[in-house]
Every structure is written in structure tokens, then in C-alpha cells.
Design a protein around this motif. Sequence first.
Motif, mmCIF file in Angstrom:
data_model
loop_
_atom_site.group_PDB
_atom_site.id
_atom_site.type_symbol
_atom_site.label_atom_id
_atom_site.label_comp_id
_atom_site.label_asym_id
_atom_site.label_seq_id
_atom_site.Cartn_x
_atom_site.Cartn_y
_atom_site.Cartn_z
ATOM 1 N N PHE A 54 2.606 -6.301 -2.003
ATOM 2 C CA PHE A 54 1.953 -4.700 -1.857
ATOM 3 C C PHE A 54 0.610 -4.960 -2.764
ATOM 4 N N GLY A 55 -0.387 -3.967 -2.564
ATOM 5 C CA GLY A 55 -1.434 -3.868 -2.988
ATOM 6 C C GLY A 55 -1.519 -2.453 -3.779
ATOM 7 N N LEU A 56 -2.308 -2.718 -4.881
ATOM 8 C CA LEU A 56 -2.724 -1.392 -5.853
ATOM 9 C C LEU A 56 -4.021 -0.425 -5.210
ATOM 10 N N GLN A 57 -3.827 0.614 -4.985
ATOM 11 C CA GLN A 57 -5.062 1.353 -4.401
ATOM 12 C C GLN A 57 -5.441 2.297 -5.590
ATOM 13 N N ASN A 58 -6.736 2.342 -6.055
ATOM 14 C CA ASN A 58 -7.283 3.264 -6.988
ATOM 15 C C ASN A 58 -7.741 4.534 -6.184
ATOM 16 N N PHE A 59 -7.365 5.894 -6.646
ATOM 17 C CA PHE A 59 -7.721 7.036 -6.017
ATOM 18 C C PHE A 59 -8.352 7.966 -7.105
ATOM 19 N N GLN A 101 -0.346 4.636 -8.021
ATOM 20 C CA GLN A 101 -0.194 4.863 -6.343
ATOM 21 C C GLN A 101 -0.141 3.568 -5.901
ATOM 22 N N ILE A 102 0.973 3.253 -5.188
ATOM 23 C CA ILE A 102 0.985 1.775 -4.503
ATOM 24 C C ILE A 102 1.372 2.358 -3.004
ATOM 25 N N ILE A 103 0.516 1.484 -2.031
ATOM 26 C CA ILE A 103 0.620 1.576 -0.706
ATOM 27 C C ILE A 103 1.112 0.371 -0.140
ATOM 28 N N HIS A 104 2.214 0.450 0.579
ATOM 29 C CA HIS A 104 2.701 -1.036 1.216
ATOM 30 C C HIS A 104 2.370 -0.754 2.679
ATOM 31 N N CYS A 105 1.672 -1.461 3.245
ATOM 32 C CA CYS A 105 1.276 -1.312 4.784
ATOM 33 C C CYS A 105 1.932 -2.539 5.563
#
Length: 71
Positions: free
Chosen positions: A66-71, A42-46
Amino acid sequence: MFNGSLSSFLFGVVRPSSQQRMQIALGVARGLMYLYKECNTQIIHCDIKPQNILLNDYFTAKISDFGLQNF
């Protein structure tokens, strides 16, 4: 990237044609769809903005910063 950022391309001396703008817009949409729907991680680009969209030799849009989020 060879053609720099979308920002420098859109607001530079030479203006892109409507066909080039459409190609770039579709490329950005494909990239966002991949990041949000199709990517295994999952990649969230804000921070989507013209400065974070790079253009390669063929004016294909590539989303950057972009950053990587660990969920």
C-alpha cells in the motif's frame, strides 16, 4: 510472512477449512477498516487482491503493498 500470501493458501494443494476462510475474511475486513477509518495517516489501497494479503504463523491476515497519500 510464514504462511505466504492468501493466493498461495487458497489455491494451494491443501484447501483451508471454512473456519480458516472466515477468520481470514474477518482479518482482511478489520485491516481495511483500520486503513480507511481509524488510521491517523490516510492510507489508500488501490490493489486489494489475494497476492497482497499475507498470512502470519496463526493465519492472521496482513494487508501489504500500500502507499501513503498526503492530503
